[in-house]
Design an enzyme around this catalytic site. Structure first.
Site, PDB file in Angstrom:
ATOM      1  N   ASP A  12      23.636 112.666  25.642  1.00 43.42           N
ATOM      2  CA  ASP A  12      23.420 113.944  26.314  1.00 43.42           C
ATOM      3  C   ASP A  12      23.391 115.093  25.304  1.00 43.42           C
ATOM      4  OD1 ASP A  12      23.020 115.594  28.468  1.00 43.42           O
ATOM      5  OD2 ASP A  12      25.143 115.777  28.970  1.00 43.42           O
ATOM      6  N   GLY A  13      22.657 116.143  25.668  1.00 47.26           N
ATOM      7  CA  GLY A  13      22.647 117.365  24.873  1.00 47.26           C
ATOM      8  C   GLY A  13      21.362 117.644  24.118  1.00 47.26           C
ATOM      9  N   ARG A  16      19.905 121.116  25.259  1.00 43.94           N
ATOM     10  CA  ARG A  16      20.707 122.250  24.801  1.00 43.94           C
ATOM     11  C   ARG A  16      20.612 122.412  23.281  1.00 43.94           C
ATOM     12  NH1 ARG A  16      26.202 120.542  27.306  1.00 43.94           N
ATOM     13  NH2 ARG A  16      25.100 118.541  27.473  1.00 43.94           N
ATOM     14  N   HIS A  29      14.494 115.873  22.277  1.00 42.94           N
ATOM     15  CA  HIS A  29      14.424 114.432  22.511  1.00 42.94           C
ATOM     16  C   HIS A  29      13.941 113.693  21.252  1.00 42.94           C
ATOM     17  CE1 HIS A  29      15.467 114.959  26.630  1.00 42.94           C
ATOM     18  NE2 HIS A  29      14.347 115.576  26.967  1.00 42.94           N
ATOM     19  N   LEU A 123      22.730  92.080  17.048  1.00 45.53           N
ATOM     20  CA  LEU A 123      23.042  93.101  18.046  1.00 45.53           C
ATOM     21  C   LEU A 123      22.116  93.005  19.250  1.00 45.53           C
ATOM     22  CD1 LEU A 123      24.489  95.840  18.817  1.00 45.53           C
ATOM     23  CD2 LEU A 123      22.567  96.964  17.644  1.00 45.53           C
ATOM     24  N   ARG A 180      30.242 109.671  25.516  1.00 40.60           N
ATOM     25  CA  ARG A 180      29.320 110.677  26.044  1.00 40.60           C
ATOM     26  C   ARG A 180      29.292 111.871  25.102  1.00 40.60           C
ATOM     27  NH1 ARG A 180      27.558 112.589  31.950  1.00 40.60           N
ATOM     28  NH2 ARG A 180      26.123 114.203  31.258  1.00 40.60           N
TER      29      ARG A 180
END
Length: 213
Positions: A12-13, A16, A29, A123, A180
């Site tokens: 997230d973020g 902003r 993004h 992974l 988060r």
């Protein structure tokens, strides 16, 4: 720090981060993808077995069309750019979410990534795409109801473990840790069933600035 088998991240973020720099949201993004590439590499180096990231939620369809289109183009370019590196680093790609409504070119890109990495044993990198925790539970409940109707399941003897096997994460252990970024203190419909006993870590750092350190 104790050994972590499965780490999940709510990235997230981005918006902003871009706004504070006078940039449009898509630039945020794009910057976020650079962070993702580093975190995938670091997770592999640390010996983490499963990494799950929240890339596009069922609620993200409410965003402006231009942003949605840009996010999908970004996913396609990410696969084209990083697929060879993922294979070389033995990273297996997985998708959590409902793919039927995704654009055809996105699904082609996903299919290529899944096929190219299917035999990788390092992974497991899972991308939650058009994913919602409640939708996943509802999907599993419908599957269970259908199994009962067909005589393939017994409601009286049905366990939590049996229900977990109907999830997108059927072969993935529940996350040990959910991170988060961006400061919001909520799960936002991410791994609703699987997160019951996960440790939570929230940082105010925006995702594009979230480093391997």
């Amino acid at each position: 720090m104790r050994d972590l088998q499965h780490v999940a991240i709510i990235m997230d973020g981005n918006g902003r981060w871009a706004k504070e720099r006078g940039l449009n949201r898509l630039r945020g993004h794009y910057a976020g993808v650079e962070s993702l590439i580093e975190i995938v590499r670091t997770s592999s180096d640390l010996g983490i077995k499963y990494l799950t990231v929240y890339a596009f939620s069922t609620e993200n369809w409410k965003r402006p069309l231009e942003e949605i289109s840009g996010l999908f183009k970004l996913l396609i370019s990410f696969v084209a750019r990083e697929l060879e590196n993922l294979v070389q680093n033995n990273v297996k790609v997985g998708i959590l979410g409902e793919r039927s409504v995704l654009p055809e070119d996105v699904n082609r890109s996903i299919d290529k990534a899944l096929e190219s990495t299917k035999n990788c044993t390092g992974l497991s990198f899972n991308i939650a795409l058009n994913y919602g925790g409640r939708a996943e539970i509802l999907r599993a409940a419908k599957k269970f109801a259908a199994q009962c109707a067909q005589g393939e399941a017994d409601a009286e003897n049905f366990s939590e473990n049996d229900f977990s096997k109907l999830m997108y994460t059927a072969d993935i252990p529940d996350p040990d840790l959910i991170i988060r970024t961006g400061g919001e203190r909520r799960l936002s419909n991410f791994l609703t069933w699987q997160s019951a006993y996960s440790e939570l870590y929230v940082t105010d750092i925006y995702w594009p600035d979230f480093s391997p350190e």
